[in-house]
Design a protein around this motif. Structure first.
Motif, PDB file in Angstrom:
ATOM      1  N   ARG A  13      27.087  46.132  56.035  1.00  0.00           N
ATOM      2  CA  ARG A  13      28.265  45.887  55.200  1.00  0.00           C
ATOM      3  C   ARG A  13      29.084  47.120  54.981  1.00  0.00           C
ATOM      4  N   ARG A  24      26.825  44.787  39.487  1.00  0.00           N
ATOM      5  CA  ARG A  24      27.187  43.360  39.569  1.00  0.00           C
ATOM      6  C   ARG A  24      26.051  42.533  38.904  1.00  0.00           C
ATOM      7  N   VAL A 145      39.471  33.767  52.740  1.00  0.00           N
ATOM      8  CA  VAL A 145      40.017  35.118  52.370  1.00  0.00           C
ATOM      9  C   VAL A 145      38.658  35.953  52.487  1.00  0.00           C
ATOM     10  N   GLN A 146      39.040  37.032  53.064  1.00  0.00           N
ATOM     11  CA  GLN A 146      37.768  38.107  53.579  1.00  0.00           C
ATOM     12  C   GLN A 146      37.488  38.858  52.360  1.00  0.00           C
ATOM     13  N   GLU A 147      36.383  39.034  52.037  1.00  0.00           N
ATOM     14  CA  GLU A 147      36.176  40.344  51.069  1.00  0.00           C
ATOM     15  C   GLU A 147      34.819  40.926  51.684  1.00  0.00           C
ATOM     16  N   TYR A 148      35.251  42.043  52.160  1.00  0.00           N
ATOM     17  CA  TYR A 148      34.259  42.900  53.053  1.00  0.00           C
ATOM     18  C   TYR A 148      33.594  41.793  54.049  1.00  0.00           C
ATOM     19  N   SER A 150      32.168  38.788  53.621  1.00  0.00           N
ATOM     20  CA  SER A 150      31.828  37.542  52.649  1.00  0.00           C
ATOM     21  C   SER A 150      33.159  37.134  52.364  1.00  0.00           C
ATOM     22  N   ASN A 151      33.093  36.108  51.380  1.00  0.00           N
ATOM     23  CA  ASN A 151      34.352  35.426  50.897  1.00  0.00           C
ATOM     24  C   ASN A 151      34.367  35.651  49.206  1.00  0.00           C
ATOM     25  N   PRO A 152      35.086  35.797  48.424  1.00  0.00           N
ATOM     26  CA  PRO A 152      35.218  35.873  47.023  1.00  0.00           C
ATOM     27  C   PRO A 152      34.966  34.563  46.588  1.00  0.00           C
ATOM     28  N   TYR A 274      33.021  40.105  60.759  1.00  0.00           N
ATOM     29  CA  TYR A 274      33.103  38.871  59.839  1.00  0.00           C
ATOM     30  C   TYR A 274      33.152  37.592  60.427  1.00  0.00           C
TER      31      TYR A 274
END
Length: 463
Positions: A13, A24, A145-148, A150-152, A274
């Motif tokens: 990623r 995190r 919604v793409q976050e890197y 993955s998805n938020p 993705y």
């Protein structure tokens, strides 16, 4: 303590300052381990002498390595009859060659979730779920919604998610809020109320959950639930673990690629896709090697069926119906070397990311381990403790020469496990970065544990 709910790591990623700047850390509280064991009723695997000999010959043939790049079989094997399929059959047919398979719904027909969570029409029983779990706060991903790669996620009470789900269906499977998917819900850890499932014997050698149950802080047992159209982007499972997934209701489409095939799908920047169904993969400027990748192995998983996903197989999963599934990630002696190789790759990625500070940053190697833990969920020190917890239980069985311990772990299984841990622990102890770890406060020094394992394994194989 595991860092993050389901860390993806740096390898595969986007890497960058986010991993260095954002910690995190998510602390979780579990239900008592004895409650989980009562709810799940685990049954340990039983490895007989013939299977032990077969597995040992296989790993000796690898010479300490791991299987190389594989090709997808023409089709996925389907296992129909529980009574005609043994643990030895599973080892021989799927664990050793690291191949996927599908088990029929006959293997799960007695599960409480299949009786209670599903209406007579085969749809999610929202009323039962609301009565039983309505106030539980669950993690929900936005599939749009793409976050890197993955998805938020957000968290909400299950009753709010079910309200959304019903409205989504009534709206023709559309909503201004997008397509929301309940993912990675630790139901059996956080809310053990009813018999949810019975752990299949094929998956019962499960070191990840054995380790976290021993610490009584976390687990890798999840519930997924979402409407038709919800999906999980392209990924490989955490730590290169195995996984199994059962559809309590609904159907899923799986797209799987054997280890190594994902490399041809990377874009010109080195990033994995993705979405492997995106037309962008046909752009040879952006994905110059995509034509070298074979087609994915496709599975349509029906209600009640159980999919085994081997170690390191990248996959993408789409819900074809309103679907609820139960999923586990698990590691054991058959894929421990894959996990260890993945952790070494993760550390190399971190070291490359912060290489410019190597000479100016005090304790640079220690900081690399801290960053690795934040991004990947584990570092070399914690990996040692993971091996130690599993090893000590196997040593107890081998030293007592017991046919069975209190949990049903057989002598042959313990001998196999100890042998695989010995090989990986020897590599860990010899690794230059682990040699920089301060082990002076460890209750058992790594070299001492390694010596105990070697002596126990030698005694186990002695005539």
């Amino acid at each position: 303590m595991r860092v993050g709910p389901k860390p993806q790591g740096l390898v595969g990623r986007k890497r960058g300052a986010l991993c260095l700047l954002v910690s995190r850390l998510v602390l979780t509280v579990s239900a008592p381990a004895e409650v989980r064991r009562r709810v799940l009723r685990p049954v340990r695997s039983w490895m007989d002498r013939e299977t032990l000999a077969l597995a040992d010959r296989h790993f000796r043939g690898l010479g300490g390595g791991v299987p190389g790049v594989g090709q997808a079989p023409g089709r996925v094997a389907f296992v129909s009859e529980p009574g005609a399929f043994s643990y030895a059959d599973f080892v021989r047919g799927f664990l050793l060659p690291n191949l996927p398979c599908v088990f029929s719904s006959a293997f799960t027909q007695g599960w409480g979730s299949r009786r209670r969570w599903v209406t007579p029409a085969g749809r999610p029983d929202f009323d039962h779920l609301l009565r039983t779990y309505g106030d539980v706060v669950v993690p929900v991903a936005n599939c749009g919604v793409q976050e890197y790669n993955s998805n938020p996620k957000e968290h909400m009470p299950l009753r709010d998610y079910i309200t959304y789900w019903k409205e989504y269906i009534e709206g023709g499977y559309s909503s201004p809020r997008g397509c929301l998917y309940l993912k990675d819900w630790h139901l059996c850890r956080d809310f053990p109320v009813e018999d949810v499932f019975t752990l299949p014997v094929y998956f019962s050698s499960d070191w990840l959950n054995e380790f976290w149950d021993a610490l009584d802080v976390d687990d890798y047992r999840f519930v997924y639930a979402g409407p038709a159209g919800s999906w999980s982007p392209f990924h490989a499972d955490i730590f290169r673990s195995f996984s199994w997934s059962v559809n309590v209701c609904g159907r899923k489409k799986w797209l799987l690629f054997p280890p190594g095939q994902e490399e041809a799908l990377r874009d010109r920047h080195g990033n994995l896709p993705y979405d492997v169904t995106s037309p962008a993969l046909c752009d040879t400027h952006l994905h110059p090697r995509s034509q070298l990748a074979g087609p994915p192995l496709e599975i349509t998983q029906e209600a009640g069926e159980m999919v085994f996903v081997p170690s390191g197989w990248h996959h993408q999963v789409h819900n074809l119906d309103d679907t609820i599934s139960i999923n586990h990630n698990w590691v054991n002696g058959f894929n421990l070397a894959n996990m260890w190789r993945f952790l070494q790759q993760e550390l190399c990625a971190v070291q490359e990311e912060v290489s410019e500070w190597r000479d100016s940053m005090p304790d640079w190697h220690h900081h690399c381990q801290v960053i690795m833990r934040s991004c990947s969920g584990i570092n070399f020190e914690e990996f040692y403790h993971f091996l130690k917890v599993i090893a000590e239980k196997r040593l107890l069985v081998l030293r007592e020469a017991a046919a069975e311990d209190g949990a049903g772990l057989g002598f042959e299984q313990a001998a196999f496990d100890a042998g695989r841990i010995t090989e990986v622990l020897a590599s860990l102890v010899a690794h230059p970065s682990f040699q920089r770890v301060d082990t002076s406060a460890f209750s058992l020094r790594p070299k001492e544990l390694l010596q105990q394992l070697r002596e126990a394994v030698d005694a186990a194989v002695a005539p």
